[in-house]
Design an enzyme around this catalytic site. Structure first.
Site, PDB file in Angstrom:
ATOM      1  N   LYS A 105       0.811  -1.114  -0.235  1.00  0.00           N
ATOM      2  CA  LYS A 105      -0.188   0.042   0.057  1.00  0.00           C
ATOM      3  C   LYS A 105       1.257   1.400   0.393  1.00  0.00           C
ATOM      4  O   LYS A 105       0.744   2.362  -0.671  1.00  0.00           O
ATOM      5  CB  LYS A 105      -1.063  -0.339   1.066  1.00  0.00           C
ATOM      6  N   GLU A 129      -4.979  -6.465  -5.020  1.00  0.00           N
ATOM      7  CA  GLU A 129      -6.215  -6.382  -4.175  1.00  0.00           C
ATOM      8  C   GLU A 129      -5.564  -6.972  -2.629  1.00  0.00           C
ATOM      9  O   GLU A 129      -6.503  -6.381  -1.905  1.00  0.00           O
ATOM     10  CB  GLU A 129      -6.562  -7.752  -4.794  1.00  0.00           C
ATOM     11  N   VAL A 132      -5.224  -3.350   0.827  1.00  0.00           N
ATOM     12  CA  VAL A 132      -6.047  -2.469   1.519  1.00  0.00           C
ATOM     13  C   VAL A 132      -7.427  -3.425   2.152  1.00  0.00           C
ATOM     14  O   VAL A 132      -7.687  -4.467   1.308  1.00  0.00           O
ATOM     15  CB  VAL A 132      -7.347  -1.519   0.237  1.00  0.00           C
ATOM     16  N   GLY A 134      -6.899  -6.320   3.967  1.00  0.00           N
ATOM     17  CA  GLY A 134      -6.264  -7.619   3.515  1.00  0.00           C
ATOM     18  C   GLY A 134      -7.063  -8.566   2.432  1.00  0.00           C
ATOM     19  O   GLY A 134      -7.620  -8.353   1.487  1.00  0.00           O
ATOM     20  N   GLY A 187       3.305  -7.164  19.616  1.00  0.00           N
ATOM     21  CA  GLY A 187       3.818  -6.903  17.794  1.00  0.00           C
ATOM     22  C   GLY A 187       2.027  -6.972  16.946  1.00  0.00           C
ATOM     23  O   GLY A 187       2.371  -7.403  15.838  1.00  0.00           O
ATOM     24  N   LYS A 205      -4.237   3.394   2.404  1.00  0.00           N
ATOM     25  CA  LYS A 205      -5.569   2.453   1.858  1.00  0.00           C
ATOM     26  C   LYS A 205      -6.392   3.732   1.252  1.00  0.00           C
ATOM     27  O   LYS A 205      -6.623   3.518   0.068  1.00  0.00           O
ATOM     28  CB  LYS A 205      -5.626   1.055   3.054  1.00  0.00           C
TER      29      LYS A 205
HETATM   30  P1  NAP Z   1       7.366  -8.962   6.318  1.00  0.00           P
HETATM   31  O1  NAP Z   1       7.017 -10.182   7.540  1.00  0.00           O
HETATM   32  O2  NAP Z   1       8.321  -8.230   6.498  1.00  0.00           O
HETATM   33  O3  NAP Z   1       7.812  -9.601   4.897  1.00  0.00           O
HETATM   34  C1  NAP Z   1       9.513  -9.261   4.617  1.00  0.00           C
HETATM   35  C2  NAP Z   1       9.695 -10.249   3.155  1.00  0.00           C
HETATM   36  O4  NAP Z   1      10.630  -9.055   2.454  1.00  0.00           O
HETATM   37  C3  NAP Z   1      10.699 -10.629   4.146  1.00  0.00           C
HETATM   38  O5  NAP Z   1      10.363 -12.145   3.550  1.00  0.00           O
HETATM   39  C4  NAP Z   1      12.451 -10.402   4.101  1.00  0.00           C
HETATM   40  O6  NAP Z   1      13.605 -10.871   3.879  1.00  0.00           O
HETATM   41  C5  NAP Z   1      11.821  -9.710   2.646  1.00  0.00           C
HETATM   42  N1  NAP Z   1      12.597  -8.635   2.329  1.00  0.00           N
HETATM   43  C6  NAP Z   1      12.675  -7.272   3.223  1.00  0.00           C
HETATM   44  N2  NAP Z   1      13.599  -6.425   2.092  1.00  0.00           N
HETATM   45  C7  NAP Z   1      14.268  -7.238   1.283  1.00  0.00           C
HETATM   46  C8  NAP Z   1      15.113  -6.935   0.398  1.00  0.00           C
HETATM   47  N3  NAP Z   1      16.032  -5.343   0.497  1.00  0.00           N
HETATM   48  N4  NAP Z   1      15.458  -8.072  -0.150  1.00  0.00           N
HETATM   49  C9  NAP Z   1      15.123  -8.764  -0.187  1.00  0.00           C
HETATM   50  N5  NAP Z   1      14.039  -9.304   0.278  1.00  0.00           N
HETATM   51  C10 NAP Z   1      13.352  -8.638   1.498  1.00  0.00           C
HETATM   52  O7  NAP Z   1       6.205  -8.378   5.826  1.00  0.00           O
HETATM   53  P2  NAP Z   1       4.842  -8.559   5.745  1.00  0.00           P
HETATM   54  O8  NAP Z   1       3.862  -8.501   6.543  1.00  0.00           O
HETATM   55  O9  NAP Z   1       4.392  -9.994   4.735  1.00  0.00           O
HETATM   56  O10 NAP Z   1       4.471  -8.130   4.147  1.00  0.00           O
HETATM   57  C11 NAP Z   1       4.149  -7.278   2.290  1.00  0.00           C
HETATM   58  C12 NAP Z   1       3.798  -6.815   2.118  1.00  0.00           C
HETATM   59  O11 NAP Z   1       2.330  -6.940   2.363  1.00  0.00           O
HETATM   60  C13 NAP Z   1       3.726  -5.158   2.806  1.00  0.00           C
HETATM   61  O12 NAP Z   1       3.814  -4.618   2.037  1.00  0.00           O
HETATM   62  C14 NAP Z   1       2.999  -4.690   3.268  1.00  0.00           C
HETATM   63  O13 NAP Z   1       1.658  -3.573   3.678  1.00  0.00           O
HETATM   64  C15 NAP Z   1       1.578  -5.793   2.435  1.00  0.00           C
HETATM   65  N6  NAP Z   1       0.411  -6.214   3.580  1.00  0.00           N
HETATM   66  C16 NAP Z   1       0.075  -6.874   4.879  1.00  0.00           C
HETATM   67  C17 NAP Z   1      -0.307  -7.442   5.901  1.00  0.00           C
HETATM   68  C18 NAP Z   1       0.110  -8.593   7.108  1.00  0.00           C
HETATM   69  O14 NAP Z   1      -1.164  -8.329   7.335  1.00  0.00           O
HETATM   70  N7  NAP Z   1       1.617  -8.342   7.307  1.00  0.00           N
HETATM   71  C19 NAP Z   1      -1.708  -7.683   5.069  1.00  0.00           C
HETATM   72  C20 NAP Z   1      -1.466  -6.175   3.426  1.00  0.00           C
HETATM   73  C21 NAP Z   1      -1.190  -6.278   3.237  1.00  0.00           C
HETATM   74  P3  NAP Z   1      13.581 -11.501   4.943  1.00  0.00           P
HETATM   75  O15 NAP Z   1      12.588 -13.070   5.381  1.00  0.00           O
HETATM   76  O16 NAP Z   1      15.083 -12.443   4.865  1.00  0.00           O
HETATM   77  O17 NAP Z   1      14.238 -10.812   6.082  1.00  0.00           O
END
Ligand code: NAP
Length: 426
Positions: A105, A129, A132, A134, A187, A205
């Site tokens: 987002k 999708e 915004v 989830g 967390g 969003k």
């Molecule tokens: P996350 O748990 O922090 O995971 C990020 C991943 O990206 C990790 O595997 C990390 O690698 C990798 N990464 C980060 N920087 C990197 C780099 N420079 N080069 C290569 N790999 C890199 O994040 P997430 O919660 O899954 O969220 C991912 C996306 O989805 C974000 O844009 C977030 O806004 C969106 N989103 C998340 C949720 C949610 O509920 N979490 C909901 C809706 C949207 P390592 O594992 O090796 O550290």
């Protein structure tokens, strides 16, 4: 059967969920789409990090070129988050003719114009999708389900953490700091807490919803943003007594050919279903000129709800031919500034317990063409301070701000006045 090879960028919460869903549901996805989906490579930062789901270590890489330059990979799914390097990777993928999916987002709110323009130029589908709501399919609803509508109003509870904090304050009678500290220790709060509690995540969003509804990606400064950190349990109780609940609301309105886009704590009438959206749930209320009122409700994030939305995009970009009308343009759109708007307000003043203070406040409001709907003066709090609650009839935001500025400088006024806007939703 055709096999689609996918490259994942990121294997955190969402990436691991997408991997799990695609591997566990491959039969179902094949049956429903007529295509076999295979994850060929996954970019991570740290190969040694323990993973949330079991994965063949040979799939993991720290070299982005193993995803972006592999001609066999036709779909790139960006789940890294942040602006860079996510932006550069998406651009490279689009320029090499790969279909792209992202849940990012922040990237779309800040750089959506650039990404969508490039995708149009390269005729590449972009799925977003999960950016915004989830697991709630709100993006596709706006792009396709409501294609025959002018979208006149959107009210969204789109930040799960702030909704959890406000719900806990309301249900348990706790203060903001207590619930916030608990949410952080569990967390639930982003690494930069301002994203959640100061409204920036909700504004990102709203920017995406605004882009889809108005057809044009707004500059970030077009969206007014205010968070929930000054709300107290007293305000929540006062709201309930007045027949409202406080929610952090993302508001989009289209009228007189212009757009309102704002995020702030809002009084919502208790009779409206949005007031009953609690905890980590999100809800988005959309009013279209043909469809009328609709409401979407579901989990606003988390591993599997978000993966559900990402997988729907992976299948969708494969199924559909490129359709430029699905992406917002850079067409200029005119926005209202907050000062131009008229609303109803809740004001909470904190003053010394002395005769005449209420009169001074009322005079300052009257002098700025603001009319009072009700006044409630409470007993002293533990520090001997007296809260005064005043509800205003519809008034101009610029006048309300002017009056508050004057009142906040009065000697008996002990704290900055809290001002919460009211949405008198039917
Ligand atoms: P996350 O748990 O922090 O995971 C990020 C991943 O990206 C990790 O595997 C990390 O690698 C990798 N990464 C980060 N920087 C990197 C780099 N420079 N080069 C290569 N790999 C890199 O994040 P997430 O919660 O899954 O969220 C991912 C996306 O989805 C974000 O844009 C977030 O806004 C969106 N989103 C998340 C949720 C949610 O509920 N979490 C909901 C809706 C949207 P390592 O594992 O090796 O550290």
């Amino acid at each position: 059967m055709k096999t689609v090879k996918i490259g994942l960028l990121g294997f955190g919460t969402v990436g691991a969920g997408v991997f799990k869903l695609i591997t566990e549901r491959c039969g179902l996805l094949e049956e429903r789409s007529g295509v076999r989906f295979e994850i060929k490579k996954i970019l991570v930062r740290d190969l040694k990090k323990p993973r949330k789901v079991e994965v063949d270590p040979r799939l993991l890489t720290t070299n982005p070129e193993e995803v972006l330059a592999d001609p066999e990979i036709s779909t790139v799914v960006e789940l890294i988050g942040g602006i860079e390097p996510a932006r550069s990777y998406l651009i490279q993928a689009i320029q090499s003719g790969k279909k792209v999916v992202t849940a990012n987002k922040l990237l779309l709110a800040e750089k959506g114009g650039e990404i969508f323009e490039l995708a149009r130029e390269c005729k590449t589908p972009v799925g977003f999708e999960a950016s915004v709501g989830g697991g709630i399919p709100i993006i596709r609803a706006l792009q396709e389900g409501f294609v025959g509508n002018q979208i006149n109003e959107i009210y969204g509870i789109v930040n799960a953490t702030s909704n959890y904090i406000l719900s806990e304050m309301s249900l348990k009678g706790s203060e903001f700091q207590e619930v916030f500290a608990h949410a952080q220790s569990e967390g639930y709060v982003e690494s930069d807490p301002r994203m959640d509690i100061e409204g920036h995540d909700a504004a990102q969003k709203l920017s995406i919803l605004t882009a889809l509804s108005s057809g044009s990606s707004p500059a970030p400064d077009k969206i007014y943003v205010e968070g929930i950190s000054r709300i107290t349990h007293f305000d929540i109780e006062s709201a309930e007594q007045l027949g409202f609940r406080i929610k952090l609301l993302a508001v989009y309105k289209q009228h007189e050919g212009r757009i309102e886009a704002r995020v702030h704590p809002t009084f919502i009438p208790l009779r409206h279903p949005l007031s009953d959206v609690n905890g980590f749930f999100n809800a988005i209320y959309v009013k279209g000129d043909a469809v009328g009122e609709t409401m979407f409700y579901g989990r606003g994030g988390g591993m599997m709800p978000t993966a559900s939305a990402v997988v729907s995009d992976i299948v969708s970009v494969e199924r559909t031919v490129f359709d430029p009308s699905l992406l917002p343009t850079a067409r200029p759109v005119s926005f209202f500034s907050l000062e131009e708007l008229s609303m109803e307000y809740y004001l909470r003043f904190t003053v010394v317990d002395r005769p005449g203070v209420l009169g001074q406040i009322a005079n300052a409001l009257g002098a700025n063409e603001i009319s009072i709907a009700s006044v409630d003066q409470h007993g002293q709090d533990k520090g001997g301070r007296v809260p005064i609650v005043i509800m205003l009839h519809r008034a101009q935001e610029k006048n309300v701000r002017k009056a508050i500025q004057i009142i906040d400088q009065m000697e008996p006024v002990l704290d900055k006045t809290l001002c919460i806007r009211v949405e008198p939703l039917a």
